[in-house]
Design a protein around this motif. Structure first.
Motif, PDB file in Angstrom:
ATOM      1  N   ASP A   1       0.819  -1.216   0.000  1.00 26.17           N
ATOM      2  CA  ASP A   1       0.000   0.000   0.000  1.00 26.17           C
ATOM      3  C   ASP A   1       0.853   1.266   0.000  1.00 26.17           C
ATOM      4  N   ASP A   2       2.173   1.105   0.007  1.00 22.59           N
ATOM      5  CA  ASP A   2       3.081   2.233  -0.239  1.00 22.59           C
ATOM      6  C   ASP A   2       4.358   1.655  -0.839  1.00 22.59           C
ATOM      7  N   ASN A   3       5.468   2.310  -0.692  1.00 27.16           N
ATOM      8  CA  ASN A   3       6.705   1.829  -1.312  1.00 27.16           C
ATOM      9  C   ASN A   3       7.552   0.979  -0.376  1.00 27.16           C
ATOM     10  N   THR A   4       6.962   0.559   0.747  1.00 27.53           N
ATOM     11  CA  THR A   4       7.674  -0.294   1.704  1.00 27.53           C
ATOM     12  C   THR A   4       6.812  -1.493   2.063  1.00 27.53           C
ATOM     13  N   LEU A   5       7.422  -2.679   2.091  1.00 29.27           N
ATOM     14  CA  LEU A   5       6.717  -3.904   2.467  1.00 29.27           C
ATOM     15  C   LEU A   5       7.577  -4.689   3.441  1.00 29.27           C
ATOM     16  N   MET A   6       6.987  -5.083   4.568  1.00 31.28           N
ATOM     17  CA  MET A   6       7.696  -5.887   5.561  1.00 31.28           C
ATOM     18  C   MET A   6       7.292  -7.348   5.440  1.00 31.28           C
ATOM     19  N   ILE A   7       8.255  -8.258   5.609  1.00 36.02           N
ATOM     20  CA  ILE A   7       7.975  -9.689   5.643  1.00 36.02           C
ATOM     21  C   ILE A   7       8.468 -10.228   6.976  1.00 36.02           C
ATOM     22  N   ASN A   8       7.540 -10.704   7.790  1.00 39.84           N
ATOM     23  CA  ASN A   8       7.888 -11.286   9.087  1.00 39.84           C
ATOM     24  C   ASN A   8       7.898 -12.804   8.971  1.00 39.84           C
ATOM     25  N   LYS A   9       8.865 -13.426   9.630  1.00 36.72           N
ATOM     26  CA  LYS A   9       9.025 -14.866   9.500  1.00 36.72           C
ATOM     27  C   LYS A   9       9.745 -15.406  10.720  1.00 36.72           C
TER      28      LYS A   9
ATOM     29  N   ASP B   1       9.873  -1.326  15.510  1.00 35.53           N
ATOM     30  CA  ASP B   1       9.156  -1.827  16.693  1.00 35.53           C
ATOM     31  C   ASP B   1       9.926  -2.940  17.387  1.00 35.53           C
ATOM     32  N   GLY B   2      11.253  -2.790  17.445  1.00 33.62           N
ATOM     33  CA  GLY B   2      12.087  -3.752  18.145  1.00 33.62           C
ATOM     34  C   GLY B   2      12.427  -5.000  17.365  1.00 33.62           C
ATOM     35  N   ILE B   3      11.976  -5.088  16.118  1.00 31.99           N
ATOM     36  CA  ILE B   3      12.277  -6.247  15.268  1.00 31.99           C
ATOM     37  C   ILE B   3      13.322  -5.839  14.243  1.00 31.99           C
ATOM     38  N   ASN B   4      14.371  -6.660  14.099  1.00 36.45           N
ATOM     39  CA  ASN B   4      15.450  -6.357  13.166  1.00 36.45           C
ATOM     40  C   ASN B   4      15.142  -6.924  11.778  1.00 36.45           C
ATOM     41  N   TYR B   5      15.383  -6.096  10.766  1.00 30.00           N
ATOM     42  CA  TYR B   5      15.098  -6.474   9.380  1.00 30.00           C
ATOM     43  C   TYR B   5      16.317  -6.238   8.499  1.00 30.00           C
ATOM     44  N   ASP B   6      16.521  -7.137   7.531  1.00 29.37           N
ATOM     45  CA  ASP B   6      17.447  -6.871   6.436  1.00 29.37           C
ATOM     46  C   ASP B   6      16.700  -6.041   5.401  1.00 29.37           C
ATOM     47  N   THR B   7      17.368  -5.066   4.835  1.00 31.86           N
ATOM     48  CA  THR B   7      16.740  -4.140   3.907  1.00 31.86           C
ATOM     49  C   THR B   7      17.201  -4.412   2.479  1.00 31.86           C
ATOM     50  N   TYR B   8      16.249  -4.479   1.569  1.00 31.51           N
ATOM     51  CA  TYR B   8      16.539  -4.646   0.148  1.00 31.51           C
ATOM     52  C   TYR B   8      15.770  -3.585  -0.628  1.00 31.51           C
ATOM     53  N   VAL B   9      16.373  -3.087  -1.695  1.00 29.54           N
ATOM     54  CA  VAL B   9      15.722  -2.041  -2.477  1.00 29.54           C
ATOM     55  C   VAL B   9      15.699  -2.427  -3.956  1.00 29.54           C
ATOM     56  N   ALA B  10      14.694  -1.896  -4.641  1.00 25.15           N
ATOM     57  CA  ALA B  10      14.568  -2.047  -6.087  1.00 25.15           C
ATOM     58  C   ALA B  10      14.016  -0.743  -6.624  1.00 25.15           C
ATOM     59  N   THR B  11      14.027  -0.600  -7.940  1.00 24.44           N
ATOM     60  CA  THR B  11      13.544   0.636  -8.562  1.00 24.44           C
ATOM     61  C   THR B  11      12.338   0.362  -9.438  1.00 24.44           C
ATOM     62  N   ASP B  12      11.306   1.160  -9.225  1.00 18.56           N
ATOM     63  CA  ASP B  12      10.145   1.131 -10.112  1.00 18.56           C
ATOM     64  C   ASP B  12      10.502   2.001 -11.313  1.00 18.56           C
TER      65      ASP B  12
ATOM     66  N   SER C   1       8.995   2.783 -13.913  1.00 14.54           N
ATOM     67  CA  SER C   1       7.947   3.639 -14.487  1.00 14.54           C
ATOM     68  C   SER C   1       7.864   4.990 -13.786  1.00 14.54           C
ATOM     69  N   THR C   2       8.347   5.031 -12.521  1.00 18.42           N
ATOM     70  CA  THR C   2       8.281   6.280 -11.746  1.00 18.42           C
ATOM     71  C   THR C   2       9.618   6.702 -11.173  1.00 18.42           C
ATOM     72  N   ASN C   3      10.610   5.790 -11.264  1.00 21.39           N
ATOM     73  CA  ASN C   3      11.918   5.985 -10.634  1.00 21.39           C
ATOM     74  C   ASN C   3      11.838   6.020  -9.114  1.00 21.39           C
ATOM     75  N   ASN C   4      10.733   5.545  -8.539  1.00 19.57           N
ATOM     76  CA  ASN C   4      10.611   5.447  -7.085  1.00 19.57           C
ATOM     77  C   ASN C   4      11.405   4.257  -6.566  1.00 19.57           C
ATOM     78  N   THR C   5      11.973   4.421  -5.372  1.00 14.21           N
ATOM     79  CA  THR C   5      12.681   3.334  -4.712  1.00 14.21           C
ATOM     80  C   THR C   5      11.702   2.501  -3.903  1.00 14.21           C
ATOM     81  N   LEU C   6      11.731   1.197  -4.100  1.00 13.91           N
ATOM     82  CA  LEU C   6      10.891   0.264  -3.368  1.00 13.91           C
ATOM     83  C   LEU C   6      11.728  -0.413  -2.295  1.00 13.91           C
ATOM     84  N   THR C   7      11.204  -0.493  -1.090  1.00 19.48           N
ATOM     85  CA  THR C   7      11.962  -1.039   0.034  1.00 19.48           C
ATOM     86  C   THR C   7      11.283  -2.282   0.575  1.00 19.48           C
TER      87      THR C   7
END
Length: 251
Positions: free
Chosen positions: A193-201, A223-234, A236-242
């Motif tokens: 629903d925005d340019n960031t998506l979290m995956i919990n596992k 919120d106290g949970i550690n995440y590895d961050t990955y980025v890609a580029t859209d 069509s808009t040059n927006n960064t996806l996280t």
């Protein structure tokens, strides 16, 4: 309207019954063959108490399923926010979410058209709902994968939820080892629903990314949970996806 799938139904935590499907009056008019839909006195009446629910021929009709009409006193802002109009019909069944891909739920209910003077003859509506290949649950902007261990693509998850549904996170913390793969930019944009998506596992789960699409970009804590961050580029808009993927705990 006569054929639906499990993903056409949704569950909701805002006071609306779980596992519902809104049936618009226009759909019912078409079923009844009524053409004079501009007549402001024309409406549809549900014959209450005559709905039936079966799964592969076994009757499951009961308190956990039914069909009702959003009449005055029932229709409210919660339903309006879901795109429903007053007097639309609603099918709901708590059994929908547990359908296997080889199961079909058949639903019937009776309706009549009313023009302010006379009722039409009652007509039985029949709806067949096929089970999805995987089971998911939507709650509080999170998609929960609630299926057996296995490998799933993002396209599989998208196919198991209603069209145009977007979330903030995906939760793989269900019993067993789950592998999520094939996360394309297009699928990311469809589900986020925005340019960031979290995956919990948990430690048994894994996420396989295409290094030609996703680039490692350090880590972060939410919120106290550690995440590895990955980025890609859209492109069509040059927006960064996280994409934030929960790290395995240090044992």
């Amino acid at each position: 309207m006569s054929a639906l799938s499990e993903s056409d139904f949704a569950d909701n935590s805002s006071g609306i019954p779980n596992y519902y499907k809104i049936i618009s009056l226009e759909e019912v008019y078409n079923l009844l063959g009524v053409e004079d839909v501009d007549d402001v006195s024309l409406t549809v009446s549900l014959d209450d108490g005559k709905s039936t629910f079966t799964i592969n021929g076994t009757d499951v009709t009961g308190d956990t399923n039914g069909v009702f009409q959003l009449r005055d006193g029932v229709y409210n802002s919660n339903w309006a926010n879901q795109g429903a109009n007053e007097n639309d019909l609603v099918i709901y069944s708590e059994e929908i979410d547990s359908l296997d891909e080889n199961q079909t739920m058949n639903i019937t209910f009776d309706v009549k058209a009313y023009d302010g003077t006379d009722f039409s003859e009652a007509k039985t509506v029949s709806v067949a709902v096929s089970g999805d290949a995987i089971n998911v649950r939507l709650e509080s902007d999170t998609l929960y994968l609630e299926d057996d261990a296995g490998t799933y693509s993002m396209a599989d998850l998208l196919g198991a939820i209603p069209d145009n549904t977007q979330v903030e996170s995906i939760d793989l913390n269900y019993t067993g080892e789950h592998i999520l793969s094939n996360i394309s930019v297009e699928d990311f944009l469809a589900i986020s629903d925005d340019n960031t998506l979290m995956i919990n596992k948990d430690i048994d789960d894994s996420v396989n990314l295409d290094s030609n699409i996703w680039t490692s970009n350090g880590n972060t804590s939410v919120d106290g949970i550690n995440y590895d961050t990955y980025v890609a580029t859209d492109t069509s808009t040059n927006n960064t996806l996280t994409l934030l993927i929960e790290q395995d705990p240090i044992l």
